[in-house]
Scaffold this active site. Sequence first.
Site, short mmCIF file in Angstrom:
data_model
loop_
_atom_site.label_atom_id
_atom_site.label_comp_id
_atom_site.label_asym_id
_atom_site.label_seq_id
_atom_site.Cartn_x
_atom_site.Cartn_y
_atom_site.Cartn_z
N ASP A 195 0.70 -1.42 -0.20
CA ASP A 195 0.27 -0.02 -0.03
C ASP A 195 0.66 1.66 -0.10
OD1 ASP A 195 -2.19 1.85 0.12
OD2 ASP A 195 -3.17 0.49 1.53
N GLN A 196 0.39 2.36 0.08
CA GLN A 196 0.99 3.18 -0.80
C GLN A 196 1.58 3.57 0.35
OE1 GLN A 196 -0.77 6.80 -2.52
NE2 GLN A 196 0.73 7.99 -2.13
#
Length: 741
Positions: free
Chosen positions: A271-272
């Site tokens: 995930d970012q």
Amino acid sequence: MMLYMHVIWILGGYGIPEIVCEILPFRNTSLPWQERVDDLVNRLTLEEIMGQMAGGFIATGISRLDINPYPFSTECLRGDVKAGSATSFPEALGLAAAFSTDLIFRVARATGLEVRAKNNNYTKHGSYEFHQGLSCFSPVINIMRDARWGRNEETYGEDPYLSGEYVTAFVKGLQGDNPRYLLTNAGCKHFDAYAGPENIPISRHVFNAQVSERDWRTTFLPAFRSCVKAGTYSLMCSYNSINGIPACANKELLTDILRREWGFQGYVVSDQGAIENVVYQHMFVNTTVDTVAACVNAGCNLEIPEHGVIPVYDHLVEAVNQGKLTKQKVVEMVKPLFYTRMRLGEFDPDDMNPYKSLNVSIVQSPDHRNLTLEAAMKSFVLLKNDNNFLPLQRTLYSRMSVIGPMADNPNGQNGNYAPTLDEKFTTTPLQGLRPLARNVLYANGCLDDNRCTRYDNNSIKQAVANTDIVFVCLGLGNDLEKENNDRSNISFPGYQLQILQDAVRFSPSNTPIVLILLNAGPLDLRWPVNETKVVSILEIFYPSQATGVALRNVLTMTGLHSVPTGRLPFTWPLSEDQIPPMVNYSMEGRTYRYLNSEPLFPFGYGLSYTSFAYSDLEYTNSIPAGNNVSGSVQVRNMGSNGADEVIQIYIRWFNSSVPTPKIQLAYFSRVFIPQQASSIVQFTIKAHSMAVWMSNIGWVIQAGTYGLYVGGQQPNQKTSVGSNVLSGQFVVQESLILGKY
């Protein structure tokens, strides 16, 4: 794209040099995929590999091999997001309420077609920007376990079986059915034990989900295994830690379970910012070099860094040089990235790939607009309908009021992760309902946004005075629930409940009031449920662009799919007292499978404009362990309106030696049945639905007696849809160990 070739000079006839062009093996379409991948990767330097694994937004181009940049980050949850015009389908939770794998498959396929068509256009013009690729960060298959979690709207609800069936259909729809090429590639997220909090009472970036092995295996992981079995090419690891180990550095999760037990061959993307969290938020390791080593060794192939931040994976070469990563490991970890790109057709001639012929004329095509209208209508859940007030008996009123902050809020009705709003194809409740009256009075009531902290009560009083019918449109939207935005409670925000109460108080005594709800996480509905003037309550989630037309069609029962047949994909709590603390990851007391009290509305609940009766239940009542249970039931439409019915089949373990859910959905089907007609519905309960988790052994189908319940709802519900539920028992002979998966 030009084919990259070796150029060989040889001496031709009469001593004249000739040029012989040799296609590099990774571009040779006659070779096996793996041979081509091996050839490509073996040509890369360690620095070039680093540019790929650190390129979760956009992987670096390799000009010497004529390899273009590649954007790995595309959002395809229910339409192509942040990449220009796209058909906007209802939010995922609403699609789950349709209880239709056929519908979610068609939505995914339409989304994939638009993503591919737009990518063809981008690459034709040499554009390889953020959100312009073919690799989707979708679907979201985390379990909805808390009404206050901000990301409930992105999920398929609270049940692992329902989520598993939906993700199977979504992955197959999104990836296409060509034997050689992918339409797009799916990427299931967020892996796992991630279901809140976002920011209340603690940030997701530091949160440690303390989850028991049993809950992990029986609630949080099953839908992800279904995703892998469906053939996904990617999964995304989540922000949180799981029992003290960050998900993106969790070898048990990303290697032992995902790859060894489940046989996953694709890539894991972070995930970012989740990789940065490992060192800076969770403080799991001390340096960025140790972080890239921990995450790559655990099984994370690709990093998405925060915008404007140097990727942690930019320290990959340094980690190899320090002996914390082996070059062999790095080489193996980059291969799935290129294998996926090859299967998307990047390294083959365009004329070999039928998906390359798609063009942007498919975006917002009539077929896709009709599909999003159908999807919206099928997602609506009728929660209350006193004296069968709906469908409306009048199609033209003299004076009608449409009030509330969600009555004319095109952005609010879209929800989070929605495609770009196209006003040409978007209708709000106010716009959709206008044709129902000669005079329409509108008032928002809230002077700010959906938080409704400032209230204009005079506008509400004026709008509802001397009116024939009032539609009150309340809800949440991105102001109150979305990624990184939890709710602290389930109360109506600000003065929203006051808007409804004032509509009741100041409208004529005989004026009916219809409450329209646009939200994902449940709200406290005790007051409107018990108020007699509120004759109907319709939950419509976030229907997106077709909201207004879909609402009018369902309220007036106009056209196909206009009888409300959505069912709640989650348990609607009676009050906040029924919800354990957000940070408590025990499933005890959560969802219909473990609830210890009576909810306001149960999982699977939803009223209709007709009624159904179940009879003639037949099934195999004794099976060897490992066999399916097959059966049939007759369903009769008792009313005067043809409609879909959602058949729900649950099982129960009577004598298991380990803890089990109190009841478990094991089959569902959405079937159209004409008025006053019957349909024989065939069903199959798969053997693995009977399995229980046993530590150190894995999944086991135990010998014993099982309960079986067949109807249009759960059995023994205080809040009932009115139809009957048939029950029975079947026996499993002996036991069968299925092992760990």
